[in-house]
Design a protein around this motif. Structure first.
Motif, PDB file in Angstrom:
ATOM      1  N   UNK A 194      79.236  58.971  17.276  1.00 47.15           N
ATOM      2  CA  UNK A 194      78.750  59.703  16.107  1.00 47.15           C
ATOM      3  C   UNK A 194      78.778  61.221  16.334  1.00 47.15           C
ATOM      4  N   UNK A 195      79.754  61.687  17.077  1.00 45.42           N
ATOM      5  CA  UNK A 195      79.842  63.119  17.387  1.00 45.42           C
ATOM      6  C   UNK A 195      80.652  63.898  16.356  1.00 45.42           C
ATOM      7  N   UNK A 196      81.425  63.164  15.553  1.00 45.80           N
ATOM      8  CA  UNK A 196      82.186  63.819  14.493  1.00 45.80           C
ATOM      9  C   UNK A 196      81.772  63.320  13.122  1.00 45.80           C
ATOM     10  N   UNK A 197      81.518  62.045  13.003  1.00 44.73           N
ATOM     11  CA  UNK A 197      81.051  61.431  11.766  1.00 44.73           C
ATOM     12  C   UNK A 197      79.872  60.534  12.103  1.00 44.73           C
ATOM     13  N   UNK A 198      78.773  60.731  11.424  1.00 48.81           N
ATOM     14  CA  UNK A 198      77.615  59.866  11.658  1.00 48.81           C
ATOM     15  C   UNK A 198      77.961  58.441  11.246  1.00 48.81           C
ATOM     16  N   UNK A 199      77.608  57.488  12.107  1.00 48.00           N
ATOM     17  CA  UNK A 199      77.889  56.086  11.852  1.00 48.00           C
ATOM     18  C   UNK A 199      79.210  55.608  12.400  1.00 48.00           C
ATOM     19  N   UNK A 200      80.062  56.535  12.886  1.00 44.90           N
ATOM     20  CA  UNK A 200      81.389  56.176  13.395  1.00 44.90           C
ATOM     21  C   UNK A 200      81.424  56.309  14.916  1.00 44.90           C
ATOM     22  N   UNK A 201      81.930  55.262  15.565  1.00 47.26           N
ATOM     23  CA  UNK A 201      82.079  55.248  17.019  1.00 47.26           C
ATOM     24  C   UNK A 201      83.550  54.985  17.342  1.00 47.26           C
ATOM     25  N   UNK A 202      84.042  55.611  18.407  1.00 46.75           N
ATOM     26  CA  UNK A 202      85.437  55.421  18.807  1.00 46.75           C
ATOM     27  C   UNK A 202      85.533  55.289  20.320  1.00 46.75           C
ATOM     28  N   UNK A 203      86.578  54.606  20.767  1.00 49.55           N
ATOM     29  CA  UNK A 203      86.870  54.420  22.190  1.00 49.55           C
ATOM     30  C   UNK A 203      88.307  54.862  22.405  1.00 49.55           C
ATOM     31  N   UNK A 204      88.540  55.723  23.396  1.00 52.01           N
ATOM     32  CA  UNK A 204      89.895  56.224  23.643  1.00 52.01           C
ATOM     33  C   UNK A 204      90.241  56.165  25.124  1.00 52.01           C
ATOM     34  N   UNK A 205      91.543  55.996  25.386  1.00 50.07           N
ATOM     35  CA  UNK A 205      92.071  55.981  26.756  1.00 50.07           C
ATOM     36  C   UNK A 205      93.239  56.958  26.797  1.00 50.07           C
ATOM     37  N   UNK A 206      93.329  57.759  27.863  1.00 48.19           N
ATOM     38  CA  UNK A 206      94.416  58.742  27.932  1.00 48.19           C
ATOM     39  C   UNK A 206      95.782  58.110  28.178  1.00 48.19           C
ATOM     40  N   UNK A 207      96.807  58.823  27.744  1.00 49.31           N
ATOM     41  CA  UNK A 207      98.203  58.457  28.013  1.00 49.31           C
ATOM     42  C   UNK A 207      98.814  59.665  28.703  1.00 49.31           C
ATOM     43  N   UNK A 217      98.014  62.727  26.284  1.00 50.26           N
ATOM     44  CA  UNK A 217      97.813  62.227  24.926  1.00 50.26           C
ATOM     45  C   UNK A 217      96.739  61.134  24.992  1.00 50.26           C
ATOM     46  N   UNK A 218      96.457  60.463  23.898  1.00 49.13           N
ATOM     47  CA  UNK A 218      95.444  59.412  23.937  1.00 49.13           C
ATOM     48  C   UNK A 218      95.611  58.458  22.763  1.00 49.13           C
ATOM     49  N   UNK A 219      95.110  57.239  22.968  1.00 49.01           N
ATOM     50  CA  UNK A 219      95.074  56.223  21.918  1.00 49.01           C
ATOM     51  C   UNK A 219      93.633  55.758  21.780  1.00 49.01           C
ATOM     52  N   UNK A 220      93.236  55.393  20.561  1.00 48.75           N
ATOM     53  CA  UNK A 220      91.848  54.982  20.352  1.00 48.75           C
ATOM     54  C   UNK A 220      91.735  53.962  19.238  1.00 48.75           C
ATOM     55  N   UNK A 221      90.562  53.369  19.171  1.00 46.78           N
ATOM     56  CA  UNK A 221      90.143  52.642  17.977  1.00 46.78           C
ATOM     57  C   UNK A 221      88.865  53.308  17.487  1.00 46.78           C
ATOM     58  N   UNK A 222      88.628  53.252  16.197  1.00 48.47           N
ATOM     59  CA  UNK A 222      87.401  53.809  15.629  1.00 48.47           C
ATOM     60  C   UNK A 222      86.895  52.891  14.533  1.00 48.47           C
ATOM     61  N   UNK A 223      85.577  52.866  14.391  1.00 46.21           N
ATOM     62  CA  UNK A 223      84.989  52.006  13.371  1.00 46.21           C
ATOM     63  C   UNK A 223      83.492  52.202  13.293  1.00 46.21           C
ATOM     64  N   UNK A 224      82.822  51.392  12.491  1.00 41.13           N
ATOM     65  CA  UNK A 224      81.375  51.534  12.335  1.00 41.13           C
ATOM     66  C   UNK A 224      80.636  51.179  13.617  1.00 41.13           C
ATOM     67  N   UNK A 225      79.569  51.905  13.869  1.00 40.17           N
ATOM     68  CA  UNK A 225      78.775  51.685  15.080  1.00 40.17           C
ATOM     69  C   UNK A 225      78.327  50.237  15.198  1.00 40.17           C
ATOM     70  N   UNK A 226      78.019  49.622  14.084  1.00 41.74           N
ATOM     71  CA  UNK A 226      77.511  48.247  14.102  1.00 41.74           C
ATOM     72  C   UNK A 226      78.537  47.255  14.626  1.00 41.74           C
ATOM     73  N   UNK A 227      79.841  47.599  14.545  1.00 42.86           N
ATOM     74  CA  UNK A 227      80.870  46.677  15.029  1.00 42.86           C
ATOM     75  C   UNK A 227      81.383  47.051  16.415  1.00 42.86           C
ATOM     76  N   UNK A 228      81.362  48.340  16.737  1.00 40.47           N
ATOM     77  CA  UNK A 228      81.886  48.773  18.038  1.00 40.47           C
ATOM     78  C   UNK A 228      80.862  48.523  19.144  1.00 40.47           C
ATOM     79  N   UNK A 229      79.581  48.538  18.775  1.00 42.14           N
ATOM     80  CA  UNK A 229      78.517  48.337  19.761  1.00 42.14           C
ATOM     81  C   UNK A 229      77.729  47.062  19.466  1.00 42.14           C
TER      82      UNK A 229
END
Length: 256
Positions: A194-207, A217-229
């Motif tokens: 929730x550092x850019x959008x409240x309620x949104x969580x993302x996970x990223x790994x570098x490339x 570079x990096x790839x990620x998934x993003x979605x609602x906090x309720x589903x990512x956590x």
């Protein structure tokens, strides 16, 4: 540098300031551009008519919008990226497997650029446009890249862009950022909580680019906090899915 050269550079800068003004709204009038840039209406009109004549602005009853000609340039620039060609299919697969939005990012001029995004029907998307530039420290993509850039490059980026706050959770001081980047290096992935959008969580790994350690570079998934956590902990299956995707993309990218 001659006065003529200085005036020419100033004119080019003003053209792109007008383009930025057009980007911020669906349509703008001459007076709005003049007020926004603090220039005479006659000057604003000349710039808008010049953009229209070149095909980069559309005049709709005296109000102007960006033309789709910019889409051509952005598309060509992206298609020339080896990373994009190597990663697109795998980002699509990551989105399909996780049910969340898949994202591909690069660092350019000290900012995170969203190169590609892949949505699936049940994903929650926040209307972030492809090509968007944001501060690196706001996003999982950006923090994954910062964590693996040379320290002097990180200092240069922070000196240039600062650490502005986007939400109450945004990191805004260098010591906290340094601690966060160390955690990312230790565990191998970054989290945007929730550092850019409240309620949104993302996970990223570098490339990483094996031929150029200064390019990450990096790839990620993003979605609602309720589903990512779950119970305030990241879902391990999602972390592993992003890891696998990054590993495959990195392998193909470095041998493309």
């Amino acid at each position: 540098m001659s006065d003529r050269t200085q005036r020419t550079i100033g004119a080019v800068e003003t053209v792109f300031e007008v383009v930025d003004a057009l980007e911020t709204a669906e349509t703008v009038g001459v007076s709005e551009v003049a007020d926004h840039l603090d220039i005479p209406k006659s000057t604003a009109h000349i710039y808008l008519k010049s953009l229209e004549g070149a095909g980069y602005a559309i005049n709709e009853g005296g109000r102007y919008r960006l033309s789709l000609r910019f889409l051509k340039h952005g598309g060509r620039a992206r298609n020339r990226l080896n990373l994009y060609r190597a990663a697109k299919t795998h980002v699509d697969k990551l989105a399909s497997e996780t049910g969340e939005v898949g994202n591909l990012g690069v660092e350019e001029r000290g900012q995170r650029v969203l190169v590609y995004k892949s949505e699936v029907p049940d994903a929650i998307y926040d209307n972030t446009p492809t090509g968007e530039h944001t501060n690196l420290h706001w996003t999982a993509l950006g923090k994954a890249m910062l964590a693996h850039l040379p320290e002097e490059r990180v200092d240069e980026i922070v000196d240039r862009h600062g650490l502005p706050r986007q939400t109450p959770n945004t990191i805004t001081d260098r010591s906290s950022l340094a601690e966060e980047l160390e955690r990312i290096r230790e565990r191998g992935y970054s989290v945007e909580d929730e550092e850019r959008r409240e309620g949104v969580v993302a996970i990223a790994v570098p490339i990483r680019n094996k031929a150029d350690p200064g390019t990450v570079h990096a790839v990620s998934i993003s979605g609602p906090k309720s589903r990512i956590k779950r119970d305030d902990e990241l879902r391990s299956d999602l972390v592993e899915a992003v890891r696998r995707s990054a590993n495959v993309i990195e392998l193909q990218y470095n041998h493309y």
